[in-house]
Design a protein around this motif. Structure first.
Motif, mmCIF file in Angstrom:
data_model
loop_
_atom_site.group_PDB
_atom_site.id
_atom_site.type_symbol
_atom_site.label_atom_id
_atom_site.label_comp_id
_atom_site.label_asym_id
_atom_site.label_seq_id
_atom_site.Cartn_x
_atom_site.Cartn_y
_atom_site.Cartn_z
ATOM 1 N N LEU A 1 0.854 -1.271 -0.027
ATOM 2 C CA LEU A 1 -0.129 -0.066 0.135
ATOM 3 C C LEU A 1 0.985 1.162 0.065
ATOM 4 N N ILE A 2 1.791 1.322 0.966
ATOM 5 C CA ILE A 2 2.300 2.571 1.038
ATOM 6 C C ILE A 2 4.076 2.275 0.811
ATOM 7 N N GLY A 3 4.504 1.460 0.208
ATOM 8 C CA GLY A 3 6.002 1.404 -0.157
ATOM 9 C C GLY A 3 6.680 1.624 1.043
ATOM 10 N N ASN A 4 7.856 2.351 1.044
ATOM 11 C CA ASN A 4 9.053 2.607 1.865
ATOM 12 C C ASN A 4 8.417 3.246 3.144
ATOM 13 N N HIS A 5 7.165 3.973 3.016
ATOM 14 C CA HIS A 5 6.508 4.299 4.264
ATOM 15 C C HIS A 5 6.539 3.303 5.387
ATOM 16 N N ALA A 6 6.264 2.032 4.695
ATOM 17 C CA ALA A 6 5.867 0.948 5.798
ATOM 18 C C ALA A 6 6.973 0.900 6.675
ATOM 19 N N THR A 7 8.432 0.926 6.327
ATOM 20 C CA THR A 7 9.478 0.742 7.370
ATOM 21 C C THR A 7 9.261 1.722 8.420
ATOM 22 N N ARG A 8 9.132 3.222 8.088
ATOM 23 C CA ARG A 8 9.065 4.169 9.223
ATOM 24 C C ARG A 8 7.842 3.617 9.897
#
Length: 783
Positions: free
Chosen positions: A676-683
């Protein structure tokens, strides 16, 4: 001849054996005395006698009606109804009352079943009747008479020379038809005359009284009121329909001294705003069937007249009566004692009489009584056995206080081996000032067989919500045994009713199935499925997580029930889609950490239940939307990731605190967040920030932000928009959602991580840290 019947004459044979003979007698005694009043117009006994004689001649000479032929009447409450009835009887015909609200199928059935030769109707219904007659070979010869011009004027005003005695059939009186098509009770002249005679004896009414009725004339009540008026020589006022807000005004305006009401009518009347004019009336007495015991005294005090219970059926006329002098019976719930012409037995399923104080079926013998069901010998044999009418009503008989109704044999809820009488629960609910009317039905239950469900109509201005449902049920629980307390409550704006103003429960169940409202489950939550409300709005299932005092924290039972509900509705056979939402200040708080896993098995069960929700959502054939009304934290935020869209309010907020608490993410977040949110997931996972609504919209956690008041409606609108007629929605959803093998692989990785966190003690320490922080913040707030 006197028009008064004394109390001691109830068991005597009526002085005149036929309805038409009673009219002749009244014309001889008091021809100019008022007989019928509709609106501002009235007709004397002589005027009605002339009119009905002319119309009877018309039926015989113009329509070819012969003794025994059936004449149907399909009219609202207008004077032409009793005129057509008495005219048909003068012609020796049998009257067939037809509910004026019937549509084509019901009308066609009654015309076929009765074999009617003629139908009296009005301009509003004439075209429909003509169409039915033209389209049905079996009724093709039926003649249709518009009462606006009944053609009676040229004919003589003397009664036709047709011999009629008390045993001649007068009516095919169709019952309300609460199950399947209605049956017609065969009622003779003696039935009607004796019914009027017994009621006259019980009430002591005379020529100086004024009778009033508001029920549809096609039902038996206005007809026995007519027989009573003919017996005592008093006028009968007929209102167009029953209206609780204007009924007592009409009683005062017409100076009525007597009326009869039944079913919900007393409750509806009492719940009208009190008026200084309430006691400004001429009422001497009121007959009623179904007086709410808790309102009985208050009804009498408010309107200043005795209200007395009378029990009967279309099949039997009048059976039980509570005398007007019986002050001790007021508010007791007693139906009274048998009238002098009836015998009563209370029997078990084998027909054996039960001892006083035990419940059994009420059976009746004596007069008046139908001669059977028209064209239904099997039904007649089932109900009339050895001269006894089996009423289907369950009662308890007490030697001193009379007979008390418990419920209908077919209107009982069988809950876990206990019999619950719907009428008893309804009475307890209706004693609440918040409630206008209630209807209790059985709701299937896998464990108990049946559960108690209440449909409730609220008073004006009372909000329909869980808090109201809980308040009403809590009050009723103080009067009811625990097993009788409703588990489910659904609010309705009105009830479908039979012509006798009783709630039609089959019609209510059909309506609820076709267009369900929100059902509040008030049962024991932890034991029976958790903190979840299920309702259907505009064809969309709305599943509401409800535990606002704990940020809607989910327990395992709730998660299991949520997955089961999603699968139930996800086939698309019952609904167009599903909306998941929460109530209170958060969508949910995921795992209930105050009842966190304490063993290996509990830990695995916790993760498995979250996985099952994901599977359930991704397996559906309908759109699943999350309506996020506040804080979506932990497991609940992860549940929204499985949905096909997320709509939030400005207060919506996402929070994944697992990493900083030493708790493992679940629910395939490792796949779905990245998707859903790409690299925002890690944060989001490692940093555990709070993501406000605007940012959630920007990065793709939310698809839309709307105001709180329209959140659910917007979600439902979206489901409807995505499921047009002839759509391929299910196929497209399968193409858009992640592959099953990818999700299952994520489950395996998450389960392994959870086991490692559990065995290392990180999971337990994280939970303890959360609880400690939570307790500290509460203590700080309190200081």
């Amino acid at each position: 001849m006197t028009a008064k019947v004394t109390a001691g004459q109830a068991a005597d044979d009526p002085a005149v054996p036929t309805l038409t003979g009673l009219l002749v007698q009244r014309v001889r005694d008091t021809p100019e005395r008022e007989f019928l009043r509709f609106g501002e117009r009235s007709w004397s006994f002589a005027e009605i006698d002339d009119w009905t004689s002319r119309l009877a001649h018309r039926l015989i000479e113009a329509d070819g009606v012969r003794p025994g032929d059936r004449v149907a009447i399909m009219l609202p409450n207008v004077v032409h109804w009793p005129v057509a009835w008495l005219a048909a009887l003068k012609a020796g015909a049998v009257a067939v009352p037809i509910n004026s609200s019937y549509q084509r199928a019901d009308l066609a059935f009654v015309l076929r079943d009765s074999g009617a030769r003629v139908v009296f109707t009005d301009a509003l219904r004439r075209d429909m009747i003509v169409e039915v007659v033209a389209g049905e070979d079996e009724v093709a010869d039926v003649r249709v008479v518009d009462v606006a011009d009944d053609g009676a004027e040229p004919f003589p005003a003397t009664p036709p020379a047709v011999p009629v005695d008390g045993g001649v059939l007068a009516n095919l009186q169709y019952t309300s038809g609460t199950t399947g098509f209605p049956k017609a009770c065969m009622l003779t002249h003696d039935y009607w005359v004796r019914l009027g005679w017994i009621c006259a004896s019980a009430t002591g009414l005379g020529p100086e009284d004024v009778l009033l009725t508001a029920q549809p004339f096609s039902y038996m009540d206005p007809q026995w009121n007519t027989a009573l008026a003919l017996t005592v020589g008093a006028p009968l006022v007929v209102l167009p329909r029953f209206s609780a807000s204007t009924f007592m005004t009409d009683v005062r305006r017409h100076r009525a001294t007597f009326f009869y009401v039944l079913g919900s009518m007393p409750t509806l009347l009492f719940k009208q705003p009190p008026s200084p004019e309430d006691r400004d009336n001429d009422l001497r007495l009121v007959f009623c069937s179904g007086i709410p015991a808790g309102l009985h005294v208050r009804l009498e005090e408010r309107w200043g007249a005795p209200w007395r219970e009378v029990y009967g059926m279309t099949e039997s006329g009048i059976d039980l009566f509570s005398p007007f002098g019986d002050i001790d019976g007021v508010g007791s719930g007693s139906l009274g004692q048998p009238v002098p012409t009836k015998q009563v037995r209370v029997v078990d399923l084998d027909g054996n009489e039960v001892p006083d104080g035990e419940a059994g079926e009420l059976t009746i013998a004596g007069t008046p009584m139908m001669t059977g069901y028209w064209n239904r010998p099997e039904d007649t044999a089932r109900v009339l056995r050895d001269g006894w009418l089996h009423t289907g009503d369950v009662v308890v008989r007490h030697p001193d206080t009379g007979i008390r109704l418990v419920g209908r044999i077919k209107d009982m809820v069988r809950r876990g081996g206990e019999n619950v009488a719907s009428v008893e629960v309804e009475a307890a609910l209706e004693r609440d000032d918040l409630v206008v009317s209630a209807a209790v039905v059985a709701e299937p239950d896998e464990t108990l067989g049946e559960e108690v469900k209440a449909f409730v109509q609220l008073a004006v201005g009372v909000p329909a919500g869980r808090a109201t449902a809980e308040r009403i049920v809590e009050r009723a629980s103080k009067e009811l045994a625990r097993f009788k307390v409703p588990r489910y409550v659904e609010f309705v704006t009105d009830f479908p009713r039979t012509p006798s103003e009783r709630v039609s429960k089959p019609a209510l169940k059909t309506r609820a199935a076709d267009d369900p409202g929100v059902t509040y489950d008030l049962g024991p939550r932890r034991a029976r499925g958790g903190f979840l409300d299920i309702g259907i709005v505009r064809g969309v299932a709305v599943l509401t997580l409800r535990r606002p005092e704990k940020l809607n924290a989910l327990d395992v039972a709730t998660r299991l029930r949520l997955a089961a509900a999603i699968r139930k509705f996800g086939t698309g056979e019952r609904v167009r889609g599903i909306v998941l939402t929460g109530e209170g200040r958060a969508f949910s708080a995921g795992e209930d950490l105050r009842s966190a896993p304490a063993t290996d098995d509990e830990m695995r069960e916790a993760f498995a239940s979250f996985h099952d929700i994901t599977r359930a959502i991704l397996e559906t054939r309908v759109p699943v939307l999350a309506a996020v009304n506040g804080l979506a934290v932990g497991g609940a935020s992860e549940i929204t990731l499985c949905c096909d869209a997320r709509i939030g309010t400005p207060a919506a907020e996402y929070f994944q605190p697992e990493n900083c608490r030493g708790i493992t993410i679940s629910n395939a977040s490792s796949v779905l967040l990245r998707r859903l949110i790409g690299n925002h997931a890690t944060r989001l996972v490692l940093g555990s920030p709070r993501i406000r609504a605007d940012e959630a919209l920007r990065i793709g956690l939310l698809d839309e932000i709307v105001e709180p008041g329209v959140l659910i409606d917007r979600a439902i609108d979206t489901v409807i928009e995505w499921t047009p007629e002839g759509n391929m929605t299910a196929l497209h959803l399968a193409l858009l959602r992640p592959l099953t093998e990818d999700v299952e692989a994520a489950f395996a990785r998450e389960d392994l991580a959870a086991v490692q966190a559990w065995e290392s003690g990180l999971l337990t320490a994280g939970i303890e840290g959360f609880l400690s922080t939570d307790r500290g913040s509460k203590e700080e707030t309190s200081t």
